[in-house]
Design an enzyme around this catalytic site. Structure first.
Site, PDB file in Angstrom:
ATOM      1  N   ASP A 106       0.625  -0.771  -0.275  1.00 11.69           N
ATOM      2  CA  ASP A 106       0.397  -0.013   0.134  1.00 11.69           C
ATOM      3  C   ASP A 106       0.702   1.554  -0.252  1.00 11.69           C
ATOM      4  O   ASP A 106       1.938   1.080  -0.348  1.00 11.69           O
ATOM      5  CB  ASP A 106      -1.450   0.101   0.964  1.00 11.69           C
ATOM      6  N   ASN A 141      -7.349  -2.901  14.281  1.00  8.50           N
ATOM      7  CA  ASN A 141      -9.064  -3.020  13.726  1.00  8.50           C
ATOM      8  C   ASN A 141      -8.540  -4.142  13.005  1.00  8.50           C
ATOM      9  O   ASN A 141      -9.486  -4.465  12.799  1.00  8.50           O
ATOM     10  CB  ASN A 141      -9.232  -1.750  12.939  1.00  8.50           C
ATOM     11  N   HIS A 168      -7.104  -4.707  10.258  1.00  3.58           N
ATOM     12  CA  HIS A 168      -6.766  -4.436   8.768  1.00  3.58           C
ATOM     13  C   HIS A 168      -5.840  -5.081   8.254  1.00  3.58           C
ATOM     14  O   HIS A 168      -4.373  -5.853   9.391  1.00  3.58           O
ATOM     15  CB  HIS A 168      -6.922  -2.828   8.199  1.00  3.58           C
ATOM     16  N   GLU A 184      -9.451  -1.752   5.307  1.00  6.92           N
ATOM     17  CA  GLU A 184     -10.587  -1.270   6.865  1.00  6.92           C
ATOM     18  C   GLU A 184     -11.554  -2.367   6.900  1.00  6.92           C
ATOM     19  O   GLU A 184     -12.284  -2.951   6.044  1.00  6.92           O
ATOM     20  CB  GLU A 184     -10.458   0.393   6.758  1.00  6.92           C
TER      21      GLU A 184
HETATM   22  C1  F6R Z   1       1.633  -0.875   6.010  1.00  9.90           C
HETATM   23  C2  F6R Z   1      -0.168  -1.848   6.177  1.00  9.90           C
HETATM   24  C3  F6R Z   1      -0.230  -2.759   7.503  1.00  9.90           C
HETATM   25  C4  F6R Z   1       0.744  -2.543   8.929  1.00  9.90           C
HETATM   26  C5  F6R Z   1      -0.713  -2.378  10.205  1.00  9.90           C
HETATM   27  C6  F6R Z   1       0.375  -2.650  11.278  1.00  9.90           C
HETATM   28  O1  F6R Z   1       2.066  -1.364   4.744  1.00  9.90           O
HETATM   29  O2  F6R Z   1      -0.290  -2.512   5.539  1.00  9.90           O
HETATM   30  O3  F6R Z   1      -1.907  -2.981   7.490  1.00  9.90           O
HETATM   31  O4  F6R Z   1       0.743  -3.662   8.074  1.00  9.90           O
HETATM   32  O5  F6R Z   1      -0.856  -1.065   9.462  1.00  9.90           O
HETATM   33  O6  F6R Z   1       0.872  -1.545  11.755  1.00  9.90           O
HETATM   34  P1  F6R Z   1       2.233  -1.695  12.712  1.00  9.90           P
HETATM   35  O7  F6R Z   1       3.024  -2.552  11.572  1.00  9.90           O
HETATM   36  O8  F6R Z   1       2.688   0.213  12.455  1.00  9.90           O
HETATM   37  O9  F6R Z   1       1.531  -1.801  13.948  1.00  9.90           O
END
Ligand code: F6R
Length: 239
Positions: A66, A134, A136, A141
């Site tokens: 992403d 959450n 995701h 989301e």
């Molecule tokens: C990042 C992504 C997100 C993160 C998630 C966890 O490319 O796609 O899904 O993996 O938000 O983020 P952290 O590792 O910062 O807790």
């Protein structure tokens, strides 16, 4: 799903070993990468192994999950910048074979082209995932249809709040992003999800032991034939 629990350091080392084994077997593998805090230890370990000539990314192609909409690759909070700094500049990869969805192109048709590009490259051999508070995966989301391909999304307040730590203020956190869809992720031949820290314990329990539902996007992984989940003791504490 196979679940492994250890310290954050050992987790990073164990996942890095999976890349060593995969690239020994398939040097031109197609890898799906993630950003965020969770994979930083893994990326440091991969850089170290590469410096020691224990792994080579010379023939690898990559597709990131992403990107924030509105940030180009030179912005220090863009995911392209993150990948260059934390991994690509530290390994022997050909940067022209690394892809991050464009944060500048806002045409939905162009977003969906990302799936076609992945397919044309032979499909993703190993997709790395983090886990949002959450549930995701990527920026899919809660409520995202399981059939979604790469698309533009509006970020939830909880995700923007979680990510504001990297920006000067909440107003600077982009409101939208472009993300691989759930189907894009599920098309990968293998998936490794990493989650670290107490803050993830609740959602880890939900996505592994709860119902498979779009309300917990990561729960879809229960339906994939080859998923490994790497947790530290804190993230696994409610299982
Ligand atoms: C990042 C992504 C997100 C993160 C998630 C966890 O490319 O796609 O899904 O993996 O938000 O983020 P952290 O590792 O910062 O807790």
């Amino acid at each position: 799903m196979k679940i492994y629990v250890d310290t954050p350091e050992k987790t990073a080392e164990a996942v890095a070993k999976k890349y060593v084994a995969l690239l020994a077997e398939k040097p031109n593998a197609v890898l799906g990468f993630a950003t965020g805090s969770t994979p930083l230890g893994l990326y440091a370990e991969l850089a170290k192994l590469c410096a020691e000539n224990k792994i080579s990314f010379k023939d690898v192609s990559t597709f990131n999950l992403d990107e924030y909409l509105g940030l180009d690759g030179t912005h220090d909070q863009s995911y392209r910048y993150f990948m260059n700094k934390n991994l690509f500049e530290k390994i022997d990869i050909d940067i022209s074979r690394t892809r991050v969805p464009s944060g500048i192109d806002t045409d939905p048709e162009k977003a969906a082209q990302y799936d076609k590009d992945i397919e044309a490259a032979g499909g993703i051999d190993l997709q790395l995932l983090g886990l949002g508070n959450n549930g995701h995966i990527g920026f899919n989301e809660p409520g995202t249809p399981f059939g979604s391909v790469t698309h533009i999304v509006e970020l939830t307040d909880s995700t923007r709040q979680a990510n504001k730590r990297f920006f000067n203020s909440i107003d600077e956190v982009p409101t939208h992003s472009v993300t691989m869809g759930i189907k894009t992720v599920m098309n990968a031949r293998r998936i490794i999800l990493m989650a670290l820290g107490k803050g993830k314990a609740d959602i880890v329990k939900k996505f592994i032991q709860g119902e498979v539902t779009p309300e917990v996007p990561a729960s879809v992984l229960q339906l994939h034939p080859d998923v490994e989940v790497y947790l530290d003791f804190d993230a696994a504490s409610l299982l």
